[in-house]
Design an enzyme around this catalytic site. Structure first.
Site, PDB file in Angstrom:
ATOM      1  N   LYS A 216       0.847  -1.190   0.000  1.00 54.07           N
ATOM      2  CA  LYS A 216       0.000   0.000   0.000  1.00 54.07           C
ATOM      3  C   LYS A 216       0.885   1.244   0.000  1.00 54.07           C
ATOM      4  O   LYS A 216       1.846   1.332   0.762  1.00 54.07           O
ATOM      5  CB  LYS A 216      -0.915  -0.023   1.227  1.00 54.07           C
ATOM      6  CG  LYS A 216      -1.914   1.120   1.303  1.00 54.07           C
ATOM      7  CD  LYS A 216      -2.820   0.936   2.526  1.00 54.07           C
ATOM      8  CE  LYS A 216      -3.821   2.065   2.674  1.00 54.07           C
ATOM      9  NZ  LYS A 216      -4.718   1.879   3.843  1.00 54.07           N
ATOM     10  N   SER A 291      -9.593   2.123   3.265  1.00 55.52           N
ATOM     11  CA  SER A 291      -8.724   2.879   2.383  1.00 55.52           C
ATOM     12  C   SER A 291      -7.771   1.978   1.596  1.00 55.52           C
ATOM     13  O   SER A 291      -7.075   2.447   0.708  1.00 55.52           O
ATOM     14  CB  SER A 291      -7.895   3.865   3.218  1.00 55.52           C
ATOM     15  OG  SER A 291      -7.054   3.161   4.141  1.00 55.52           O
ATOM     16  N   SER A 315     -10.112  -0.398   7.237  1.00 53.69           N
ATOM     17  CA  SER A 315      -9.383  -0.431   5.978  1.00 53.69           C
ATOM     18  C   SER A 315      -8.712  -1.751   5.646  1.00 53.69           C
ATOM     19  O   SER A 315      -8.129  -1.888   4.579  1.00 53.69           O
ATOM     20  CB  SER A 315      -8.351   0.693   5.947  1.00 53.69           C
ATOM     21  OG  SER A 315      -9.009   1.941   5.999  1.00 53.69           O
TER      22      SER A 315
END
Length: 626
Positions: A216, A291, A315
């Site tokens: 990420k 997210s 998330s």
């Protein structure tokens, strides 16, 4: 009007319920060969009546509804045609063209244009290039376990696997029709794969040797920029890997690239960054959830074997549930968050998103390692298992009592399709030897005993850990005009600034106390684990800043108790659904074992059909050496 959540040409828009919120305009028109016809619609929006106007004045109740209606009515009577050419106006089919008025427009001009295509049109349909792969090995749906077995048996190589993922990213993730789950790929990805193959040929048996993993883009990588999905850090490249990234490399993994996300992990409902918005792996019109949407979509779409994500609220579990994948939000400190950009200090958690519980255990074996420079690590020291994989047993659910909080499966949007599908999955726990019973709802969080701006403090600590970064003060980041418009706040900062050591200690003590109250609640209810859903409704379209799914948060993020997330099939609309098992502090490996036992019985993982296998093209084999 049709229902945009489901085929709008077959399903009319309901008048009530959650699906009434998803209108689709359905227009029917006839086109002769060579003709061009157009429909004209206006979208009128108003201010939120729950927000104050400048100077603190409230928006009068109902005023925006009436203003929007008045503007829409005016446009219906007299549409604004500014910027449209005569040919475009003449092509309209949902207005009486003869009655339209626009500067320089005369309806008589339409006669000369009748039945002629618009300029530049009529040249054939838009076609996408046929993208092939130079890898003979099909990675679609493969787990890490399967990839490792294939390399060990000589059926494939890390170069074949890595090239297959890179080709799939090029085919399905980039361009205007792409899923936008990957921000960047490592320029040396094939070099990493080649080195892994050489190492394997020389007897290297590292546990993740040659396995490509995405990170990420809020987590440090020394060989690629880390942007947080924001232009605030466009091009910024850290000097060293985050702790867990370094551990993956030590285990032989290939760091394939950076996954897209919600800017600075700001949203738990969408993954919208300065580098594009992530689209759902199963239905690109829907949200990927946030997210860590890029991480989940990339794994589901077979763009990598696994991915790193983060969780502050939902998330990890939200995107994993939407993509039929596995994750773990472990007990506070179980995995180090050093090297990750912050949203909420202490509460942020760095974890993995993978295709199976076995894969998750392999990743944890490699990276859930104590970090002496992480102040949260001492919470979990002495509680990490020597091997997560040893807890994965078929009988891990035998004799266990699984509690279902009384309102845990009640969708706040009022739908039942998803909750009904999840409740039907309870039988798989029973088949695996567990008892499922309804229990009281969890106790509320105790009154907070700490103060301070947790976001400011997170950035302050991050800046101290990254002295090479472009900023010296958290306000420069938090109030940057380079942030996405709807995340932007350039007003002077009026918060409380950094937290003191006492504030941080009080925050950790508060979370520890909350964990203890949850353990007491579980003891009183007589359960071994507590069951929660991931999504509770169909996932909404990817076009809003509002809630994108029916959501009920477990207590893991707020308190730091562990939850393991795993797929549980689909609902009646064929959307993936998932479950979470929450436990007591440091019960992480036991929860993983329970999820594994469920997985063996339920077979809940499903694969998307949007990104099928690519056709092999032997003429491009030279790409394996590029």
């Amino acid at each position: 009007m049709g229902n945009f959540l489901r085929n709008p040409f077959k399903n009319p828009l309901p008048a009530t319920g959650d699906e009434a919120n998803h209108p689709a305009f359905v227009n029917r028109l006839e086109l002769a060969p060579g003709q061009s016809r157009s429909v004209l619609h206006f979208v009128v929006t108003g201010l939120s009546e729950s927000r104050a106007l400048g100077g603190g004045a409230a928006v009068p109740a109902g005023s925006q509804v009436s203003d929007v209606a008045a503007t829409a009515s005016a446009l219906t009577r007299s549409p604004d045609l500014a910027g449209l050419s005569t040919a475009e106006i003449c092509s309209l089919v949902n207005y009486n063209v003869a009655a339209l008025a626009a500067p320089g427009f005369n309806v008589s001009d339409c006669r000369a244009l009748r039945d002629k295509p618009l300029k530049g049109a009529g040249r054939g349909a838009v076609t996408l290039p046929v993208v092939t792969t130079s890898s003979k090995y099909d990675v679609v749906g493969k787990t890490i376990i399967q990839l490792l077995a294939g390399m060990k048996a000589g059926r494939t190589t890390s170069r074949e696997i890595t090239r297959a993922y890179l080709d799939r990213i090029a085919a399905y993730d980039q361009g205007p029709f792409g899923l936008h789950s990957v921000i960047a790929v490592a320029s040396n990805a094939m070099d990493q794969a080649r080195a892994a193959d050489i190492a394997r040929s020389r007897g290297d048996v590292r546990p993740l040797l040659g396995i490509p993993i995405l990170v990420k883009d809020i987590i440090d990588t020394k060989d690629m920029p880390t942007t947080g999905g924001s232009l605030v850090f466009d091009g910024y490249r850290p000097t060293q890997d985050a702790w867990q990234v370094a551990k993956l490399r030590q285990a032989g993994a290939i760091i394939l690239g950076k996954a897209n996300l919600s800017e600075f992990a700001n949203s738990g409902f969408y993954s919208e960054s300065a580098y594009g918005q992530v689209w759902n792996a199963f239905d690109p019109s829907r949200s990927s959830i946030g997210s860590s949407g890029g991480s989940a979509v990339a794994v589901a779409s077979s763009f990598a074997a696994a991915a790193m994500g983060t969780q502050t609220g939902d998330s990890l579990w939200g995107p994993s549930g939407a993509a039929s994948l596995v994750s773990l939000r472990g007990t506070d400190g179980m995995e180090s968050s050093q090297g990750a950009m912050p949203l909420t200090v202490v509460q942020d958690y760095v974890g993995f998103i993978s295709r199976s519980v076995q894969d998750e255990a392999l990743l944890l074996n490699a990276a859930a390692v104590g970090n002496p420079n992480d102040p949260l690590d001492d919470v979990a020291d002495g509680h990490r298992p020597a091997s997560w994989s040893t807890y994965l047993e078929a009988g891990a659910l035998k004799g266990k009592v699984i509690g279902v909080p009384a309102s845990a499966f009640n969708d706040p949007f009022g739908t039942t399709e998803t909750s009904d599908a999840l409740k039907a999955e309870f039988d798989h726990f029973r088949q695996a030897g567990a008892t499922v019973k309804t229990i009281s709802n969890a106790p509320s969080a105790p009154p907070r005993t700490y103060t301070g701006d947790t976001t400011y403090e997170g950035w302050r600590e991050w800046i101290a850990d990254h002295p090479d970064n472009p900023y010296s003060n958290p306000v420069q980041i938090m109030r940057s005009p380079l942030r996405l418009p709807y995340n932007r706040n350039t007003d002077p900062y009026t918060g409380s600034g950094p937290m003191s050591a006492e504030d941080i200690a009080n925050m950790q003590a508060w979370r520890a106390g909350y964990r203890q109250s949850l353990e007491t609640w579980m003891d009183q209810q007589g359960v071994d684990a507590v069951l929660y859903p991931t999504e509770l409704s169909d996932i909404h379209l990817n076009d809003s800043t509002g809630n994108s799914f029916g959501r009920l948060d477990p207590q893991s993020s707020a308190s730091g108790v562990p939850t393991v997330i795993f797929p549980a099939g689909v609902n009646s609309h064929d959307q993936p659904v998932g479950l979470q098992l929450q436990g007591r502090a440091f019960q992480d490996p036991e929860l993983m074992g329970m999820a594994y036992a469920f997985e063996l019985v339920a077979h809940g993982h499903v694969e998307p059909t949007v990104t099928p296998a690519l056709k092999y093209n032997p003429r491009s084999r030279q790409e394996l050496d590029q």
